[in-house]
Design a protein around this motif. Structure first.
Motif, PDB file in Angstrom:
ATOM      1  N   TRP A 146      -1.615  12.379  -2.459  1.00 17.32           N
ATOM      2  CA  TRP A 146      -1.188  10.939  -2.693  1.00 17.32           C
ATOM      3  C   TRP A 146      -0.351  10.959  -1.654  1.00 17.32           C
ATOM      4  O   TRP A 146      -0.294   9.846  -0.819  1.00 17.32           O
ATOM      5  CB  TRP A 146      -0.632  10.857  -3.738  1.00 17.32           C
ATOM      6  CG  TRP A 146      -1.135  10.447  -4.832  1.00 17.32           C
ATOM      7  CD1 TRP A 146      -1.645  11.126  -6.053  1.00 17.32           C
ATOM      8  CD2 TRP A 146      -1.843   9.090  -5.132  1.00 17.32           C
ATOM      9  NE1 TRP A 146      -2.541  10.484  -6.768  1.00 17.32           N
ATOM     10  CE2 TRP A 146      -2.580   8.917  -6.465  1.00 17.32           C
ATOM     11  CE3 TRP A 146      -1.789   7.888  -4.552  1.00 17.32           C
ATOM     12  CZ2 TRP A 146      -3.459   7.859  -6.815  1.00 17.32           C
ATOM     13  CZ3 TRP A 146      -2.452   6.813  -4.878  1.00 17.32           C
ATOM     14  CH2 TRP A 146      -3.302   6.803  -6.166  1.00 17.32           C
ATOM     15  N   THR A 169      -0.849   8.501   1.712  1.00 17.49           N
ATOM     16  CA  THR A 169       0.384   7.163   2.098  1.00 17.49           C
ATOM     17  C   THR A 169       0.533   7.563   3.414  1.00 17.49           C
ATOM     18  O   THR A 169       0.719   6.561   4.213  1.00 17.49           O
ATOM     19  CB  THR A 169       1.432   7.478   1.196  1.00 17.49           C
ATOM     20  OG1 THR A 169       1.016   7.312  -0.383  1.00 17.49           O
ATOM     21  CG2 THR A 169       2.404   6.354   1.404  1.00 17.49           C
ATOM     22  N   ALA A 176      -5.646   2.426   3.013  1.00 16.99           N
ATOM     23  CA  ALA A 176      -5.430   2.437   1.338  1.00 16.99           C
ATOM     24  C   ALA A 176      -6.381   2.520   0.617  1.00 16.99           C
ATOM     25  O   ALA A 176      -6.598   3.521  -0.362  1.00 16.99           O
ATOM     26  CB  ALA A 176      -4.240   1.645   1.107  1.00 16.99           C
ATOM     27  N   GLY A 226       0.812   4.120  -2.868  1.00 21.86           N
ATOM     28  CA  GLY A 226       0.729   5.540  -2.671  1.00 21.86           C
ATOM     29  C   GLY A 226       1.915   6.310  -3.137  1.00 21.86           C
ATOM     30  O   GLY A 226       1.619   7.401  -3.779  1.00 21.86           O
ATOM     31  N   THR A 279      -2.150   6.245   5.663  1.00 19.49           N
ATOM     32  CA  THR A 279      -2.116   4.595   5.635  1.00 19.49           C
ATOM     33  C   THR A 279      -0.807   4.049   6.599  1.00 19.49           C
ATOM     34  O   THR A 279      -0.999   3.375   7.427  1.00 19.49           O
ATOM     35  CB  THR A 279      -1.744   4.142   4.201  1.00 19.49           C
ATOM     36  OG1 THR A 279      -3.060   4.539   3.368  1.00 19.49           O
ATOM     37  CG2 THR A 279      -1.766   2.486   4.205  1.00 19.49           C
ATOM     38  N   TRP A 298       0.834  -1.325   0.042  1.00 22.35           N
ATOM     39  CA  TRP A 298      -0.068   0.065  -0.217  1.00 22.35           C
ATOM     40  C   TRP A 298       0.642   1.370  -0.018  1.00 22.35           C
ATOM     41  O   TRP A 298       0.520   2.305  -0.797  1.00 22.35           O
ATOM     42  CB  TRP A 298      -0.799  -0.049   0.982  1.00 22.35           C
ATOM     43  CG  TRP A 298      -1.721  -1.343   1.242  1.00 22.35           C
ATOM     44  CD1 TRP A 298      -1.653  -2.568   2.087  1.00 22.35           C
ATOM     45  CD2 TRP A 298      -2.621  -1.715   0.412  1.00 22.35           C
ATOM     46  NE1 TRP A 298      -2.481  -3.317   1.955  1.00 22.35           N
ATOM     47  CE2 TRP A 298      -3.367  -2.891   0.752  1.00 22.35           C
ATOM     48  CE3 TRP A 298      -3.168  -1.311  -0.947  1.00 22.35           C
ATOM     49  CZ2 TRP A 298      -4.006  -3.612   0.046  1.00 22.35           C
ATOM     50  CZ3 TRP A 298      -4.036  -1.849  -1.517  1.00 22.35           C
ATOM     51  CH2 TRP A 298      -4.579  -3.267  -1.036  1.00 22.35           C
ATOM     52  N   LEU A 299       1.867   1.020   0.928  1.00 23.20           N
ATOM     53  CA  LEU A 299       2.618   2.292   0.804  1.00 23.20           C
ATOM     54  C   LEU A 299       3.503   2.547  -0.618  1.00 23.20           C
ATOM     55  O   LEU A 299       3.654   3.718  -1.043  1.00 23.20           O
ATOM     56  CB  LEU A 299       4.034   2.199   1.791  1.00 23.20           C
ATOM     57  CG  LEU A 299       3.293   2.176   3.342  1.00 23.20           C
ATOM     58  CD1 LEU A 299       4.609   1.791   4.348  1.00 23.20           C
ATOM     59  CD2 LEU A 299       2.468   3.314   3.714  1.00 23.20           C
TER      60      LEU A 299
END
Length: 170
Positions: A56, A60, A108, A42, A63, A38-39
């Motif tokens: 974005w 991130t 996310a 992002g 998240t 997910w990172l």
């Protein structure tokens, strides 16, 4: 609730008896470790979408914050991982509640979904599959996953004004 948690986990873990299902669940577990997939998504969004780069990056960051919060909650709750099923993966910790994979996946899905990038319709189903994979590999109860997903979504909702403010800041 405890009995239902055990029965649902056992049923889902049994799905991991299929080698293809087990391989997919292991791959999802690996890619979701510490929110990595997910990172990366992002940061990729930030690199490709210059107009909304700040949004974005903030999504991130939210998240990552959600993931860190889940790790803190684990240290407070200290619920042991399921012991009645054989896990298909090793875990980095002994505690089960909440699922940090589910937390970062839901965070996310909410954060990146708000940006509506190309392919954003794929993020919620991928996040859901990530959540289910944690039960298929036998390391989380359904209540761990549900709590993690709720924590991730709530973290991003709480940070939404900051994330949306990025549009004005740009």
């Amino acid at each position: 609730m405890h009995d239902m948690d055990h029965r649902l986990l056992t049923a889902l873990r049994d799905c991991g008896g299929d080698p293809r299902v087990a391989a997919a669940a292991r791959a999802l577990s690996f890619s979701g470790e510490h929110g990595a997939v997910w990172l990366a998504a992002g940061l990729t969004g930030a690199a490709l979408d210059r107009e909304r780069r700040t949004a974005w990056l903030r999504g991130t960051a939210l998240t990552a914050v959600a993931h860190l919060v889940s790790m803190g909650v684990k240290q407070v709750v200290r619920r042991p991982r399921p012991g009645h099923v054989r896990p298909l993966v090793r875990t980095s910790g002994r505690h089960s509640f909440p699922s940090s994979h589910a937390t970062s996946a839901a965070a996310a899905a909410v954060a990146f979904g708000a940006l509506r990038p190309v392919g954003s319709h794929l993020v919620p189903p991928l996040a859901a599959v990530m959540c289910v994979s944690r039960m298929v590999v036998g390391v989380h109860y359904p209540s761990d996953v549900a709590a993690g997903a709720a924590l991730g979504a709530l973290t991003v909702y709480a940070g939404a004004p900051w994330m949306k403010g990025a549009h004005r800041d740009a």
